[in-house]
Enzyme design. Structure first.
Site, PDB file in Angstrom:
ATOM      1  N   HIS A 162      28.781   2.133 -15.235  1.00 20.00           N
ATOM      2  CA  HIS A 162      29.147   1.058 -16.166  1.00 20.00           C
ATOM      3  C   HIS A 162      28.828  -0.297 -15.538  1.00 20.00           C
ATOM      4  CE1 HIS A 162      31.856   3.432 -19.014  1.00 20.00           C
ATOM      5  NE2 HIS A 162      31.159   2.647 -19.803  1.00 20.00           N
ATOM      6  N   GLU A 164      30.827   5.787 -12.193  1.00 20.86           N
ATOM      7  CA  GLU A 164      31.962   6.581 -12.673  1.00 20.86           C
ATOM      8  C   GLU A 164      32.117   7.854 -11.849  1.00 20.86           C
ATOM      9  OE1 GLU A 164      34.101   5.626 -14.750  1.00 20.86           O
ATOM     10  OE2 GLU A 164      33.100   3.903 -15.667  1.00 20.86           O
ATOM     11  N   CYS A 219      30.012   6.612 -23.734  1.00 16.89           N
ATOM     12  CA  CYS A 219      29.538   6.675 -22.346  1.00 16.89           C
ATOM     13  C   CYS A 219      30.024   7.955 -21.682  1.00 16.89           C
ATOM     14  CB  CYS A 219      29.996   5.441 -21.578  1.00 16.89           C
ATOM     15  SG  CYS A 219      29.199   3.952 -22.197  1.00 16.89           S
TER      16      CYS A 219
END
Ligand code: PCA
Length: 198
Positions: free
Chosen positions: A163, A80, A142
């Protein structure tokens, strides 16, 4: 030896398995590249997850933090890019649903990952693991954990979130048309990411 805090999550929403749980259990205690891995399993619980990872960071004093989460439906490993100061979405495992709620009232709008995300993606692809940078970690647990960690570390250490897709076991149990990887490949890809950390 440097220390890496590697976190994963318990199952959540309708997913009966969270493949990040097996990765954390399998890699806990291992030495990979320059790092000894300290595994931490987090609850899908807005009240608990942030304080829990901060408490573990206080204890372990890690030199790097990688948090893992399942992104059911994605087909690649996706480091991310950014975490945002927002909690929103489905109820967590305690039944708490938040809407438009900041993680820290006076926090920055967002924090960029301090992991070498481009290099991670390149190394994974070179090793045959499909990977790409993701521009949103969502607004659920998350993102909450990624933001909380970066709020605490600033740019001091490499820290961020990755992820992962479903495992075959999860796809079989949940929705058979869901893109999935073998658990072995998921774990090997995360090992590869750790191995390339300086
Ligand atoms: N994935 C969820 C929360 C727990 C997990 O593994 C998310 O993407 O927010």
């Amino acid at each position: 030896m440097k220390k890496l805090l590697l976190s994963g999550f318990e199952p959540f929403l309708g997913f009966p398995i969270n493949p990040t749980e097996s990765i954390v259990k399998e890699l806990d205690g291992k030495v990979i590249g320059n790092y000894q891995v300290h595994g931490l399993l987090l609850l899908v619980d807005f009240e608990n997850a942030g304080p829990k990872i901060l408490e573990e960071m206080e204890k372990v004093q890690p030199d790097a933090v990688i948090s893992l989460g399942l992104a059911g439906g994605r087909s690649s490993i996706t480091p991310e890019r950014i975490a945002v100061n927002c909690r929103d979405g489905e109820a967590d495992n305690r039944g708490v649903a938040l809407q438009d709620s900041p993680i820290y009232e006076d926090g920055a709008d967002g924090y960029f990952s301090t992991l070498p995300i481009r290099k991670m993606v390149n190394v994974l692809n070179e090793n045959g693991f499909p990977a790409k940078v993701s521009d949103t970690a969502g607004t659920y647990l998350c993102n909450n954990v990624m933001y909380t960690v970066l709020h605490a570390t600033g740019k001091r250490i490499p820290a961020g979130f990755v992820h992962i897709p479903a495992s075959h076991e999860l796809a079989v149990a949940y929705k058979k048309e869901m893109p999935s990887w073998s658990q072995k490949d998921l774990t090997a890809a995360i090992e590869k990411i750790i191995e390339m950390l300086e």
